[in-house]
Design a protein around this motif. Structure first.
Motif, PDB file in Angstrom:
ATOM      1  N   ILE A  46      -3.519   4.533 -10.067  1.00 11.95           N
ATOM      2  CA  ILE A  46      -3.142   3.685 -11.201  1.00 11.95           C
ATOM      3  C   ILE A  46      -3.933   4.142 -12.409  1.00 11.95           C
ATOM      4  O   ILE A  46      -5.139   3.905 -12.505  1.00 11.95           O
ATOM      5  CB  ILE A  46      -3.389   2.196 -10.884  1.00 11.95           C
ATOM      6  CG1 ILE A  46      -2.507   1.753  -9.714  1.00 11.95           C
ATOM      7  CG2 ILE A  46      -3.126   1.331 -12.106  1.00 11.95           C
ATOM      8  CD1 ILE A  46      -2.685   0.311  -9.312  1.00 11.95           C
ATOM      9  N   GLU A  86      -8.492  -2.916  -3.915  1.00 13.38           N
ATOM     10  CA  GLU A  86      -7.463  -1.922  -4.212  1.00 13.38           C
ATOM     11  C   GLU A  86      -6.080  -2.446  -3.837  1.00 13.38           C
ATOM     12  O   GLU A  86      -5.093  -2.206  -4.549  1.00 13.38           O
ATOM     13  CB  GLU A  86      -7.742  -0.634  -3.441  1.00 13.38           C
ATOM     14  CG  GLU A  86      -8.936   0.157  -3.957  1.00 13.38           C
ATOM     15  CD  GLU A  86     -10.234  -0.257  -3.307  1.00 13.38           C
ATOM     16  OE1 GLU A  86     -11.190   0.513  -3.333  1.00 13.38           O
ATOM     17  OE2 GLU A  86     -10.296  -1.384  -2.768  1.00 13.38           O
ATOM     18  N   ASP A 145       1.162  -3.906  -8.959  1.00 16.03           N
ATOM     19  CA  ASP A 145       2.085  -2.846  -9.353  1.00 16.03           C
ATOM     20  C   ASP A 145       3.428  -2.994  -8.640  1.00 16.03           C
ATOM     21  O   ASP A 145       4.477  -2.726  -9.218  1.00 16.03           O
ATOM     22  CB  ASP A 145       1.463  -1.486  -9.026  1.00 16.03           C
ATOM     23  CG  ASP A 145       2.351  -0.339  -9.448  1.00 16.03           C
ATOM     24  OD1 ASP A 145       2.423  -0.066 -10.668  1.00 16.03           O
ATOM     25  OD2 ASP A 145       2.990   0.278  -8.579  1.00 16.03           O
ATOM     26  N   LYS A 146       3.388  -3.433  -7.391  1.00 15.63           N
ATOM     27  CA  LYS A 146       4.651  -3.583  -6.648  1.00 15.63           C
ATOM     28  C   LYS A 146       5.501  -4.706  -7.224  1.00 15.63           C
ATOM     29  O   LYS A 146       6.729  -4.601  -7.277  1.00 15.63           O
ATOM     30  CB  LYS A 146       4.338  -3.846  -5.170  1.00 15.63           C
ATOM     31  CG  LYS A 146       5.510  -3.508  -4.263  1.00 15.63           C
ATOM     32  CD  LYS A 146       5.866  -2.027  -4.389  1.00 15.63           C
ATOM     33  CE  LYS A 146       7.135  -1.731  -3.614  1.00 15.63           C
ATOM     34  NZ  LYS A 146       6.922  -1.861  -2.176  1.00 15.63           N
ATOM     35  N   LEU A 189       2.099   3.790 -10.904  1.00 21.61           N
ATOM     36  CA  LEU A 189       1.543   4.804 -10.021  1.00 21.61           C
ATOM     37  C   LEU A 189       1.753   6.177 -10.637  1.00 21.61           C
ATOM     38  O   LEU A 189       2.861   6.520 -11.055  1.00 21.61           O
ATOM     39  CB  LEU A 189       2.207   4.751  -8.640  1.00 21.61           C
ATOM     40  CG  LEU A 189       1.991   3.497  -7.802  1.00 21.61           C
ATOM     41  CD1 LEU A 189       2.661   3.650  -6.453  1.00 21.61           C
ATOM     42  CD2 LEU A 189       0.510   3.212  -7.618  1.00 21.61           C
ATOM     43  N   TRP A 219       0.850  -1.190   0.000  1.00 19.56           N
ATOM     44  CA  TRP A 219       0.000   0.000   0.000  1.00 19.56           C
ATOM     45  C   TRP A 219       0.888   1.244   0.000  1.00 19.56           C
ATOM     46  O   TRP A 219       1.831   1.329   0.785  1.00 19.56           O
ATOM     47  CB  TRP A 219      -0.895   0.005   1.237  1.00 19.56           C
ATOM     48  CG  TRP A 219      -1.967   1.048   1.204  1.00 19.56           C
ATOM     49  CD1 TRP A 219      -1.873   2.313   1.693  1.00 19.56           C
ATOM     50  CD2 TRP A 219      -3.278   0.926   0.654  1.00 19.56           C
ATOM     51  NE1 TRP A 219      -3.045   2.984   1.480  1.00 19.56           N
ATOM     52  CE2 TRP A 219      -3.929   2.160   0.835  1.00 19.56           C
ATOM     53  CE3 TRP A 219      -3.955  -0.107   0.012  1.00 19.56           C
ATOM     54  CZ2 TRP A 219      -5.227   2.395   0.421  1.00 19.56           C
ATOM     55  CZ3 TRP A 219      -5.254   0.123  -0.409  1.00 19.56           C
ATOM     56  CH2 TRP A 219      -5.878   1.349  -0.209  1.00 19.56           C
ATOM     57  N   PRO A 220       0.643   2.229  -0.895  1.00 20.25           N
ATOM     58  CA  PRO A 220       1.499   3.423  -0.963  1.00 20.25           C
ATOM     59  C   PRO A 220       1.681   4.065   0.400  1.00 20.25           C
ATOM     60  O   PRO A 220       0.722   4.462   1.050  1.00 20.25           O
ATOM     61  CB  PRO A 220       0.733   4.335  -1.934  1.00 20.25           C
ATOM     62  CG  PRO A 220      -0.025   3.378  -2.805  1.00 20.25           C
ATOM     63  CD  PRO A 220      -0.418   2.239  -1.921  1.00 20.25           C
ATOM     64  N   TYR A 238      -5.961   3.959   4.592  1.00 19.26           N
ATOM     65  CA  TYR A 238      -5.275   2.690   4.362  1.00 19.26           C
ATOM     66  C   TYR A 238      -5.977   1.627   5.208  1.00 19.26           C
ATOM     67  O   TYR A 238      -6.745   1.950   6.123  1.00 19.26           O
ATOM     68  CB  TYR A 238      -3.801   2.796   4.749  1.00 19.26           C
ATOM     69  CG  TYR A 238      -3.524   2.754   6.232  1.00 19.26           C
ATOM     70  CD1 TYR A 238      -3.726   3.877   7.031  1.00 19.26           C
ATOM     71  CD2 TYR A 238      -3.087   1.587   6.850  1.00 19.26           C
ATOM     72  CE1 TYR A 238      -3.482   3.831   8.380  1.00 19.26           C
ATOM     73  CE2 TYR A 238      -2.837   1.536   8.201  1.00 19.26           C
ATOM     74  CZ  TYR A 238      -3.040   2.664   8.967  1.00 19.26           C
ATOM     75  OH  TYR A 238      -2.800   2.622  10.321  1.00 19.26           O
ATOM     76  N   TRP A 263      -4.576  -4.580  -6.556  1.00 15.65           N
ATOM     77  CA  TRP A 263      -3.997  -3.771  -7.642  1.00 15.65           C
ATOM     78  C   TRP A 263      -2.608  -3.265  -7.250  1.00 15.65           C
ATOM     79  O   TRP A 263      -1.657  -3.347  -8.041  1.00 15.65           O
ATOM     80  CB  TRP A 263      -4.904  -2.584  -7.962  1.00 15.65           C
ATOM     81  CG  TRP A 263      -6.119  -2.915  -8.763  1.00 15.65           C
ATOM     82  CD1 TRP A 263      -7.403  -3.020  -8.311  1.00 15.65           C
ATOM     83  CD2 TRP A 263      -6.186  -3.174 -10.178  1.00 15.65           C
ATOM     84  NE1 TRP A 263      -8.260  -3.327  -9.343  1.00 15.65           N
ATOM     85  CE2 TRP A 263      -7.539  -3.423 -10.500  1.00 15.65           C
ATOM     86  CE3 TRP A 263      -5.233  -3.211 -11.189  1.00 15.65           C
ATOM     87  CZ2 TRP A 263      -7.960  -3.706 -11.798  1.00 15.65           C
ATOM     88  CZ3 TRP A 263      -5.640  -3.496 -12.483  1.00 15.65           C
ATOM     89  CH2 TRP A 263      -6.982  -3.744 -12.782  1.00 15.65           C
ATOM     90  N   TYR A 264      -2.502  -2.739  -6.026  1.00 17.55           N
ATOM     91  CA  TYR A 264      -1.210  -2.217  -5.598  1.00 17.55           C
ATOM     92  C   TYR A 264      -0.173  -3.328  -5.491  1.00 17.55           C
ATOM     93  O   TYR A 264       1.022  -3.099  -5.746  1.00 17.55           O
ATOM     94  CB  TYR A 264      -1.356  -1.512  -4.252  1.00 17.55           C
ATOM     95  CG  TYR A 264      -2.024  -0.167  -4.328  1.00 17.55           C
ATOM     96  CD1 TYR A 264      -3.055   0.175  -3.461  1.00 17.55           C
ATOM     97  CD2 TYR A 264      -1.618   0.781  -5.259  1.00 17.55           C
ATOM     98  CE1 TYR A 264      -3.676   1.419  -3.526  1.00 17.55           C
ATOM     99  CE2 TYR A 264      -2.231   2.021  -5.338  1.00 17.55           C
ATOM    100  CZ  TYR A 264      -3.250   2.334  -4.481  1.00 17.55           C
ATOM    101  OH  TYR A 264      -3.849   3.561  -4.549  1.00 17.55           O
ATOM    102  N   THR A 271       6.854   1.450 -12.565  1.00 20.76           N
ATOM    103  CA  THR A 271       5.640   1.521 -11.772  1.00 20.76           C
ATOM    104  C   THR A 271       4.548   2.210 -12.571  1.00 20.76           C
ATOM    105  O   THR A 271       4.819   3.044 -13.435  1.00 20.76           O
ATOM    106  CB  THR A 271       5.879   2.294 -10.458  1.00 20.76           C
ATOM    107  OG1 THR A 271       4.655   2.384  -9.729  1.00 20.76           O
ATOM    108  CG2 THR A 271       6.379   3.692 -10.733  1.00 20.76           C
TER     109      THR A 271
END
Length: 942
Positions: free
Chosen positions: A402, A325, A332-333, A344, A167-168, A187, A328-329, A342
Motif C-alpha cells: 500500500i 497489516e 483496501d478491500k 495495492l 489478505w493478498p 500470511y 489495512w488490507y 485498489t
C-alpha cells in the motif's frame, strides 16, 4: 506384557513427562478450586448457546443477525465441512505433519508451555500406561502440510475469513514453510489447528488472540466449555483477573454475573464469536480440529480485544500475526468492493491473479451500484480508522504493497459518508461482499492451460512431417520427362524419376495446429479462395514437426529462426527456448560459384544466405539473387516471358484508334468506357451486370469496383458472405440487413483490410456485440446509428478489452482503438458514454450523436476536459436533436481547439451562444443557421 516390563515402561513414561514439568512447579501453580466440582455445579447451565442445524448457519444468517452468540451444531451435515473419519488417530497426525515437528505442549497443572517433538508426543499420548501428567496440545497449526488436504473449514467461515478474502492471495500462495516461524510466515497462519488433549486437561479462562472467532469440530472424545459474554463489565473484570496473578485461586466463572456451560461430544461443532471469554475441560482423550478467523461482523470487538492484549502485555508470539497489516488490507478491500479501485501497488500479473483481467475489473466497477453495508461493517470501518489513528507512527504497520495510505483513509471516509443511511434489510444478500474476483476463474484457467498443454503435447507427439508437394518451379520440376522409367510407363502414371523437386512446398490442405486454418487464414473447406503456393504463411518446425502460423505461436520471449533449406520451415520459438539447436548450425542454402582459373577452395566456391524471423522471404531471395549476379561472369539471360504480369491498362486513345479502324465498334464492350460507369452502381447491381456477358463479367472483377461493398437491405446468406471475403473491401455496409451474430463472427476475422464498417439499424445483442472480439479488423470508421439496445454498458463492452484472445496476440486492447469517425445517432447512449469515448478513442476526429435524447451538457463537458484527447483531435461534432444540450455546453466545447464543424439543429443552443463560440475560435468559422462550419472560400476576381 510381564509385570516387570509394565513397571519399566511406566517409569519411562513418567520420566519423560517430568522433563517438561517438575513436581515443585505443579505444587506452585496448582489450582485451589476443584474443576470436577465446577463440572457438577448447577450454577452453570447451558446459557447463551444457540443450537442450529448445519444448513441454517449461512452468510445470510450472519448478515441478518450478526455473529454475537455461540452456535452449537449437533451434526456436520449442511456445514460443508471436511474432516477425517472418526478412526483418525494421533498416529495419523504424526504421519501427516512429521515426527520432527516441534509442538508447544501445555501442562494444565501450571498453564505453562514447553516444547516436545511430534514423535515424543505420540509416544506419550498413545502409551497405555502413561503417567498422570495432564499435557495438552492446542497450537498445532498444520497448514502447508499433508494434513491440510483432509480438513476444510465450514463454508460460512471460508466466505467471511479475512485471511482468505482480504489478505493478498498471492502472498498466501507463496508460503512454503509448514511451521509457525514468523521469519518465514507470509500470511497469518491461524486457519487450521489440531488440538490433542489427554483426559483431565483444563485450559483456564482466556480470549482467543486478536479477538478472533473460532470453530471447533470434535472428531474424537469430549470437551466441556464455560462461556462468558464479552460485555464491558466482564472484559474489565477479565483484565483485572489476568493482571492479579491469582488465576489459580479464583475460578473466573464465579466472579461474573452469568457463565454458561456446554458439553460438546464427538461429531458436534461449536462456533465461538469474537471476544468471548471461555475455559475448556477435557473429560476424555480427545482429537479436535478447528480454526481462528477475523471477519467483518465483529470488527469493533476484535479491535477491543487487541487493546486488552496490549494492556495485559501478552507476548507477541501469542498474538494474532500481522494483525494491523490485515486491518489495512481490509480497508483496501472495502474500497475496491464499493468504489472499484485498489491502493495495492503490484504488477499487472498479480492484479490479474487477484482481480481478473482488465475488462473484468472494468466490468466489476460498472456493476458495483450501491451495495448496502450491515451496521457491524459500517461501524467497524470507523473503528479501524480510529484504531490506526491512535497507534504511534512506528507501529502503524502500513504494508509495503500500500503506497498511499492517506488516500486509502480518504476513500474510507467517503464510503462511511455515502453509506451512513444504508438499510440493514437491504444488506442481507446472502452473497459475500469481500472476495477475490480473479480467483473465481482459477479452475477455468487451470483447465484451459491444461488443455493447451495437452494439445501442445499431442502436437509434439506427432513426429511425422507434414505432407509436401512439388513446387513446380525449380529445375527438378521443370525438367522433361524421360518417357522410359517405371513412373512414365506404368498405369496410372506416376512422377518421373527425373523430376526431383528440390524445394517441396506444404500441401494446400495443411492447417495450423492451433487455429485450424490453412496457410491463407481460411478454412480448408472454402473453395473460393486464391491459394498461391508461394504465399503460404504456415511454418513447419524442423525439430518438433509442428505446423503453425507464426502469429498463432505462443510468445516464449525468443524468435524463431527461418531455415533456407526448404520452404516454410523454421526452428520454432518453443524449440528455440526448450530445445535450441546446436551451435554448429546446419548448412544454409548454398549456391555454387563458377570455377575460377586459379582454382579456388571448395569453401570459397559457395556462399551462405541465412535469415532471421523478422526477414521476409522476398528479402532473402533478393539477397540470393544479388550474390548470384555478383558471382557470375556470364551474361544474364532475360526471361522469355513476364511472370505474373501486372493488370493491362487501356487508354482512351486506344479506343479512338479502334473507332477509326472499326466505326461500328460496340463501346458497351470496352473496359475504358464501362469501368467508370460501373463505379456508380450499387453492389447488387454490379453483381447483376457481371452475369450479362463474359466481357462485362471480366470488367466487373476489377478491384477498383470493390473497395466498398454495399449490402444495404439485402438478405444475407453464405454466398454473399463468401463473395465479400473474396473482394476484401475497404468499406463494408450492412445497414438494415438480417445479419446475425454468428455470421458477423465468421466474417470479421476474414476481412482484415476493412477500415470502414456500417451496421445501421441492427440490434446490439443479436449482432453488434460481435465486434467485441480480438478478431475484429482495425476499423477507422464505424457507424452504429439506430442500433437497438445500444446503451452505456453496451458501448463500454465494445470499447474495452475483448473477452477472447488468441495465441501470439500481444496487444490486448480494443480493436476499435484507432477509430477516427464514430456515429451513434438515435441510440440510447448518455453522458457516461462520452466519457468512455474520450477514454478509449484517442484518435477520434468526427463524432455524431444526433437524436441521443439522454445527452446533456455534462456529456459535452467530458469532451472538453483538459486531459481529454478530444481537445486536440476532435474536428466535427453533430449534436442535433439533443434536446437537453444548452449554451452551457458550448463553454466546454470551446476547449476543443480544432473543432471546426458543429451541428446544433433542434437543440437549446441559441444563436447568441453559437455566435460567441464562433468569435472565440481561432479558425475562420461562420454560422449557417444552427450549423457552425468553416467559411466557404469564394472565387478570386480576376
Amino acid at each position: 506384557m510381564s509385570s516387570k516390563k509394565k513397571s519399566n515402561s511406566s517409569r519411562s513414561a513418567k520420566s519423560k513427562a517430568k522433563v517438561y514439568v517438575s513436581d515443585d512447579e505443579e505444587d506452585a501453580f496448582a489450582h485451589t478450586f476443584d474443576v470436577s466440582e465446577k463440572l457438577m455445579s448447577k450454577d452453570f447451565p447451558k446459557y447463551f448457546v444457540k443450537e442450529m442445524k448445519g444448513e441454517d448457519v449461512t452468510l445470510e444468517h450472519f448478515q441478518r443477525q450478526g455473529f454475537a452468540t455461540p452456535l452449537f451444531i449437533p451434526e456436520k451435515a449442511g456445514l460443508h465441512i471436511t474432516v477425517p473419519d472418526p478412526t483418525f488417530t494421533v498416529s495419523d497426525v504424526r504421519n501427516m505433519v512429521g515426527g520432527k515437528r516441534i509442538l508447544e505442549v501445555m501442562n494444565t497443572a501450571t498453564q505453562l508451555n514447553s516444547e516436545m517433538t511430534m514423535k515424543d508426543w505420540e509416544e506419550f499420548f498413545m502409551h497405555p500406561n502413561r503417567d498422570e501428567t495432564k499435557l495438552n496440545v492446542i497450537s498445532l497449526e498444520f497448514s502447508q502440510t499433508r494434513l491440510e488436504n483432509y480438513v476444510t473449514a465450514p463454508r460460512v467461515v471460508r466466505q467471511i475469513d479475512w485471511v482468505d478474502n482480504v489478505w493478498p492471495r498471492h502472498l498466501k500462495d507463496d508460503q512454503d514453510d509448514g511451521t509457525n516461524n514468523m521469519n518465514k510466515m507470509k500470511y497469518p497462519k491461524v486457519q487450521k489447528y489440531c488440538l490433542m488433549s489427554v483426559a483431565g486437561c483444563y485450559t483456564d479462562f482466556h480470549i482467543d488472540f486478536g479477538g478472533t472467532s473460532v470453530w471447533y469440530h470434535i472428531l474424537r472424545g469430549q470437551k466441556v466449555f464455560w462461556l462468558i459474554p464479552p460485555t464491558d463489565a466482564n472484559l474489565k473484570m477479565y483484565e483485572e483477573w489476568t493482571l492479579s496473578g491469582k488465576q489459580g485461586d479464583v475460578f473466573f466463572g464465579d466472579t461474573v454475573e452469568k457463565c454458561g456451560r456446554v458439553v460438546v461430544n464427538a461429531g458436534n461443532t461449536l462456533f465461538i464469536p469474537s471476544g468471548w471469554i471461555h475455559a475448556v475441560y477435557t473429560p476424555e482423550d480427545s482429537l479436535v480440529f478447528g480454526g481462528n478467523f477475523l471477519h467483518s461482523f465483529a470488527i469493533e470487538k476484535q479491535l477491543r480485544i487487541a487493546q486488552i492484549e496490549e494492556l495485559t502485555r501478552v507476548p507477541s508470539k501469542y498474538r494474532f500475526p500481522f494483525f494491523t497489516e490485515l486491518q489495512w488490507y481490509a480497508l483496501d478491500k472495502y474500497v475496491y468492493a464499493l468504489l472499484g479501485r485498489t491502493h495495492l501497488s503490484v504488477e499487472e500479473e498479480v492484479l490479474i491473479r487477484l482481480y481478473g483481467e482488465k475488462w473484468e475489473r472494468d466490468e466489476f466497477k460498472l456493476g458495483i451500484g450501491h451495495p448496502h453495508l450491515t451496521p457491524q461493517e459500517l461501524y467497524g470501518l470507523k473503528a479501524i480508522v480510529m484504531f490506526i489513528h491512535a497507534l504511534p507512527v512506528t507501529r502503524k504497520s502500513v504494508p509495503k504493497l500500500i503506497k498511499d495510505p492517506v488516500g486509502l483513509i480518504r476513500d474510507i471516509r467517503t464510503i462511511v459518508e455515502s453509506h451512513k443511511n444504508d438499510s440493514g434489510e437491504k444488506s442481507v444478500t446472502g452473497k459475500p461482499l469481500l472476495f477475490w474476483p480473479g480467483l473465481k476463474n482459477e479452475k477455468k484457467w487451470t483447465k484451459l492451460k491444461q488443455l493447451k498443454r495437452e494439445s501442445q503435447g499431442s502436437a509434439r507427439d506427432k513426429k511425422g512431417p507434414a505432407i509436401r508437394v512439388p513446387c513446380k518451379a525449380c529445375e527438378g520440376c521443370l525438367v522433361q520427362v524421360c518417357g522410359a522409367c517405371q513412373g512414365c510407363v506404368s498405369l496410372p502414371r506416376r512422377r518421373c524419376v527425373n523430376k526431383r523437386c528440390s524445394q517441396p512446398c506444404l500441401d494446400s490442405s495443411t492447417t495450423c495446429s492451433y487455429c485450424g486454418l490453412d496457410g491463407w487464414y481460411a478454412s480448408p473447406s472454402m473453395s473460393l479462395v486464391d491459394r498461391p503456393i508461394e504465399t503460404n504463411v504456415l511454418m513447419e518446425c524442423t525439430a518438433c514437426m509442428r505446423v503453425v502460423h507464426p502469429t498463432c505461436e505462443t510468445d516464449y520471449g525468443v524468435e524463431g529462426i527461418i531455415s533456407t533449406l526448404q520452404p516454410n520451415t523454421w526452428h520454432c520459438p518453443s524449440c528455440m527456448k526448450f530445445n535450441p539447436p546446436e551451435e554448429t548450425e546446419p548448412p544454409a542454402k548454398t549456391v555454387k560459384l563458377e570455377q575460377d582459373v586459379g582454382g579456388a577452395d571448395d569453401k570459397d566456391q559457395e556462399f551462405l544466405v541465412r535469415g532471421t524471423s523478422d526477414q521476409s522471404k522476398l528479402e532473402l531471395r533478393v539477397q540470393m539473387a544479388e550474390k548470384i549476379m555478383a558471382a557470375s561472369k556470364k551474361q544474364l539471360k532475360l526471361p522469355s516471358y513476364v511472370f505474373r504480369p501486372p493488370p493491362r491498362t487501356v487508354k482512351a486513345e486506344d479506343v479512338y484508334q479502334k473507332i477509326k479502324k472499326k466505326p461500328d465498334l460496340d463501346l458497351k464492350m470496352e473496359e475504358v468506357v464501362m469501368l467508370p460507369i460501373f463505379k456508380y452502381l450499387r453492389t447488387a447491381d454490379l453483381a447483376t451486370c457481371g452475369c450479362v456477358c463474359k466481357t462485362w463479367h471480366t470488367i466487373s472483377l476489377d478491384p477498383a469496383l470493390w473497395t466498398v461493398v454495399d449490402l444495404t437491405n439485402q438478405k444475407i446468406n453464405s454466398h454473399l458472405l463468401s463473395i465479400t471475403v473474396q473482394k476484401q473491401p475497404v468499406g463494408l455496409l450492412l445497414d438494415w440487413t438480417n445479419m446475425g451474430k454468428q455470421q458477423l463472427n465468421w466474417l470479421l476475422p476474414r476481412i482484415p483490410q476493412t477500415k470502414d464498417l456500417s451496421l445501421v439499424g441492427l440490434e446490439y445483442n443479436m449482432t453488434v456485440s460481435a465486434l467485441n472480439t480480438c478478431n475484429c479488423p482495425m476499423l477507422q470508421e464505424l457507424n452504429l446509428s439506430f442500433v437497438a439496445n445500444l446503451n452505456d454498458a453496451a458501448l463500454h463492452k465494445l470499447l474495452t478489452t475483448p473477452r477472447d484472445s488468441r495465441p501470439g496476440l500481444l496487444d490486448k486492447k480494443s480493436r476499435l482503438k484507432n477509430l477516427k469517425k464514430l456515429s451513434l445517432k438515435n441510440t440510447e447512449v448518455s453522458d457516461i458514454s462520452l466519457r468512455y469515448i474520450t477514454q478509449y478513442l484517442p484518435q477520434l476526429t468526427y463524432l455524431a450523436v444526433s437524436g441521443c435524447w439522454k445527452l446533456s451538457d455534462a456529456g459535452l463537458a467530458q469532451l472538453g476536459m483538459a486531459e481529454s484527447p478530444s481537445c486536440e483531435n476532435l474536428l466535427a461534432l453533430d449534436v442535433s436533436y439533443c434536446r437537453s444540450v444548452t449554451d452551457s455546453g458550448l463553454s466546454h466545447l470551446a476547449r476543443c481547439v480544432n473543432l471546426t464543424r458543429l451541428d446544433s439543429s433542434n437543440t437549446q443552443m441559441t444563436s447568441e451562444g453559437l455566435a460567441k463560440f464562433v468569435s472565440s475560435s481561432k479558425h475562420k468559422l461562420k454560422l449557417y443557421g444552427s450549423v457552425v462550419d468553416k467559411k466557404q472560400s469564394g472565387r478570386r476576381k480576376k
